[in-house]
Design an enzyme around this catalytic site. Structure first.
Site, mmCIF file in Angstrom:
data_model
loop_
_atom_site.group_PDB
_atom_site.id
_atom_site.type_symbol
_atom_site.label_atom_id
_atom_site.label_comp_id
_atom_site.label_asym_id
_atom_site.label_seq_id
_atom_site.Cartn_x
_atom_site.Cartn_y
_atom_site.Cartn_z
ATOM 1 N N ALA A 157 0.894 -1.267 -0.082
ATOM 2 C CA ALA A 157 -0.014 -0.042 0.170
ATOM 3 C C ALA A 157 0.784 1.274 -0.174
ATOM 4 O O ALA A 157 1.864 1.311 0.588
ATOM 5 C CB ALA A 157 -0.906 -0.095 1.283
ATOM 6 N N LYS A 158 0.445 2.097 -0.649
ATOM 7 C CA LYS A 158 1.358 3.453 -1.006
ATOM 8 C C LYS A 158 0.668 4.361 0.135
ATOM 9 O O LYS A 158 0.040 5.436 -0.295
ATOM 10 C CB LYS A 158 1.208 3.815 -2.347
ATOM 11 N N ALA A 159 0.967 4.282 1.259
ATOM 12 C CA ALA A 159 0.494 5.017 2.397
ATOM 13 C C ALA A 159 1.508 6.016 3.025
ATOM 14 O O ALA A 159 2.831 5.817 3.007
ATOM 15 C CB ALA A 159 0.031 4.075 3.486
#
Length: 305
Positions: A157-159
């Site tokens: 996840a690109k968090a």
């Protein structure tokens, strides 16, 4: 875009001036790193601005939202339209695009349940991420910090919060006089850079770490693999030992911001002859032709504005 004209950004369905794009200092996603985002590029082409792999980036944006249980309140089509509109409004030939979803709530407390979600899109002029290093190659240091894994945070996840790991690694490398870091997995294998996937070349064979190395599944990484395969080259996804970084013939980073950036040294050891290698240059040139609209084979990756 006219010189000195203020950029306009998209926020929750409305275009606002950059100077108006503000949130309270106590906003949940600023305090706790709970936002999700994407990094996308648009390139100047003979047919006008073209966004590279827009729908693939939007799909990943929605996957990140699902992992973090964020209801974006918009469809993929809505975000697609909003990105195109923002580029058109700002009259940009090329730019970096940052979709960002965050908890727009300034109540103190870890819980995100019930908090308002806002979606923001910025399009800004953006050049080479590593400056002259994009052509000449950059120096890297293997970080003492290791890449997060799924037992700690979801690395796919690109968090926002994930990138504190990257910030520490990059800071360590810069303080050591190097341009960028290389992180390893908890098993000690090569993972990726702070914001880039990594490839090496050994005896003409292209190798990159697999999904199991806790990497972000980069869209540029996928593009490099597909471009290489179209040229009759083989890319092997396998674990890479740290010492292979010292003995490989070539190495390069791949990412939206970094594009394809050659690595000339790692831990003060030259990679190959210390200059961009032949396979890296071939892939770099082919990638450039694709994103600039000069390659019909991969024209489906471009969304013209």
């Amino acid at each position: 875009m006219a010189k000195n004209k203020e950029l306009l950004f998209w926020l929750d369905g409305k275009m606002i001036k950059r100077s108006q794009a503000k949130v309270p200092i106590l906003t949940h996603s600023l305090q706790y790193g709970s936002g999700i985002f994407e990094g996308i590029r648009a390139y100047k082409t003979a047919k006008g601005p073209a966004i590279f792999r827009l729908d693939d980036h939007i799909k990943r944006f929605f996957r990140s939202a699902k992992v973090y249980n964020i209801d974006l309140k918009y469809s993929k089509g809505d975000i697609h339209e909003a990105i195109v509109k923002t580029i058109q409004t700002n009259k940009l030939d090329s730019c970096y695009i940052r979709p960002f979803a965050f908890y727009n709530d300034d109540n103190i407390g870890i819980s995100a349940l019930g908090k308002k979600i806002s979606v923001f899109i910025a399009t800004i002029p953006f050049g080479a991420y590593f400056g002259h290093g994009r052509e000449e190659g950059i120096s890297c240091k293997i970080s003492t910090w290791q890449r997060i894994n799924s037992l700690i945070l979801p690395p796919e996840a690109k968090a926002s919060g994930n990138y504190i790991n990257s910030v520490l690694a990059n800071m360590e490398a810069r303080m050591a006089g190097q341009d960028e870091a290389i992180l390893t997995s908890l098993d000690g294998y090569v993972a990726e850079g702070p914001g880039e996937n990594i490839f090496i070349v050994e005896d003409g064979n292209i190798v990159t770490p697999p999904r199991d190395a806790d990497i972000l599944l980069g869209i540029t990484r996928d593009s490099v693999i597909k471009i290489a395969e179209s040229m009759g080259l083989t890319v092997t996804e396998r674990n890479i030992h740290k010492e292979e970084l010292y003995t490989c013939d070539e190495a390069f980073f791949a990412g939206t911001a970094a594009e394809i950036t050659p690595i000339r040294s790692i831990d003060f050891r030259k990679v190959g002859n210390g200059r961009i290698g032949p396979l890296t240059k071939t892939l770099k040139d082919k990638y450039s032709s694709v994103v600039n609209g000069q390659n019909s084979e991969f024209s489906h990756w471009l969304t013209y504005v």
